[in-house]
Scaffold this motif. Sequence first.
Motif, PDB file in Angstrom:
ATOM      1  N   ALA A  42       0.843  -1.206   0.000  1.00  0.00           N
ATOM      2  CA  ALA A  42       0.000   0.000   0.000  1.00  0.00           C
ATOM      3  C   ALA A  42       0.875   1.251   0.000  1.00  0.00           C
ATOM      4  N   THR A  43       1.935   1.226   0.799  1.00  0.00           N
ATOM      5  CA  THR A  43       2.855   2.369   0.853  1.00  0.00           C
ATOM      6  C   THR A  43       3.493   2.609  -0.516  1.00  0.00           C
ATOM      7  N   TYR A  44       3.961   1.535  -1.133  1.00  0.00           N
ATOM      8  CA  TYR A  44       4.610   1.616  -2.457  1.00  0.00           C
ATOM      9  C   TYR A  44       3.693   2.243  -3.498  1.00  0.00           C
ATOM     10  N   TYR A  45       2.462   1.747  -3.582  1.00  0.00           N
ATOM     11  CA  TYR A  45       1.541   2.281  -4.596  1.00  0.00           C
ATOM     12  C   TYR A  45       1.137   3.720  -4.266  1.00  0.00           C
ATOM     13  N   ALA A  46       0.876   3.996  -2.983  1.00  0.00           N
ATOM     14  CA  ALA A  46       0.452   5.353  -2.610  1.00  0.00           C
ATOM     15  C   ALA A  46       1.555   6.368  -2.915  1.00  0.00           C
ATOM     16  N   GLN A  47       2.822   5.967  -2.768  1.00  0.00           N
ATOM     17  CA  GLN A  47       3.929   6.870  -3.094  1.00  0.00           C
ATOM     18  C   GLN A  47       3.886   7.285  -4.571  1.00  0.00           C
ATOM     19  N   ARG A  48       3.263   6.464  -5.408  1.00  0.00           N
ATOM     20  CA  ARG A  48       3.260   6.678  -6.864  1.00  0.00           C
ATOM     21  C   ARG A  48       1.916   7.211  -7.376  1.00  0.00           C
ATOM     22  N   ALA A  49       1.106   7.762  -6.437  1.00  0.00           N
ATOM     23  CA  ALA A  49      -0.253   8.209  -6.770  1.00  0.00           C
ATOM     24  C   ALA A  49      -0.279   9.428  -7.693  1.00  0.00           C
TER      25      ALA A  49
END
Length: 362
Positions: A42-49
């Motif tokens: 979740a952290t990884y994807y949210a960083q790339r929002a």
Amino acid sequence: MDPKLFNPLELGDLTLPNRIVMAPLTRNRALPDGDVPHDLNATYYAQRAGAGLIISEGTQISQEGKGYIQTPGIYSNEQVVGWKTVTDAVHNAGGRIFAQLWHVGRISHVSLQPDGQAPVAPSPITAKSQTFVATGFADVSDPRQLDTGEIARVVADYRKAAENAKAAGFDGIEIHAANGYLIDQFLRDSTNKRDDAYGRSLDKRTRFLAEVLEAVTSVYASTRVGVRFSPFSSFNDISDSDPLTTFGAAITRANDAGLGYIHLVEGETGGPRTFPPNAIATLRENFSGAYMANNAYDRQLAIDAVESGKADLVAFGALFIANPDLVERFRQDAPLNTPDPQTFYGGDAVGYTDYPTLDQVA
Ligand code: PHB
């Protein structure tokens, strides 16, 4: 004036704030017990929002569809709950995310399959390819041919996966029909030697794809569905005697289904971007929705492709791994972090959630 790459695109009722897409990227960081997405993901994807659109890593629709260790699934309750934390994190960070639905077909290993069974394929032809299992790299296993009567069950697995994606809060889905996996195996004449309603003629080789698209567009509005092809790639030991004709027919199926976009790996998977002259432009003529280009693009190539109308969207893989704020860096024409291939597949936060943003560098 901003280049068009940084302008919004309407995908049906969904507004993408820019044309820069995070490509689907296998990272092998789901929980090993049950292939469940978790907080680190979740952290990884949210960083790339900041991406106009995020396409999730390939996500198997069933255990049978799995080809590598620790890739996430979307068929169990735990997986749906795990994905919900991912989509919530992306949405809270202002992003949009599609689930890429994946069935690897023959690119698998008995140790990954239910009850140690053989992987399934359109025809019993073993790929000269490797996968990654608990003990490291291994040759893929000999596949068994799917019975005609079984195909409806696989199509139903796609439908259920689309329903699960919706329950998990994904904004849409992308069907993975590229890179030598199951749908690509049905499309191409090197891997599909069937004599039933799913093989030989172009109409029959594209039928499985058409049935999958029909199933998933009964769950999501068709403009919330995209499909990815790699017509000129030999990745996973695949070929076709006439890719332009085969993929012209496949893309026509996508057009008939009213999909929001087609996503092409232009050339060999992972580069270089080489294909017969005008081949991509010719293929595109079969589709009236948005065109997403991918493969070894950089900032300037992407700006030029969108400005000239050669692409509506451009997807970036390795650059998005290394640059969570890729859109902002492109906007400023700022220096980019360098991706480290050693940490692409498997591991922890290192090489996953620890690439710095411009703000963190400053
Ligand atoms: C990979 O795991 O290497 C992989 C997965 C999906 C693709 C391509 C490569 O489409």
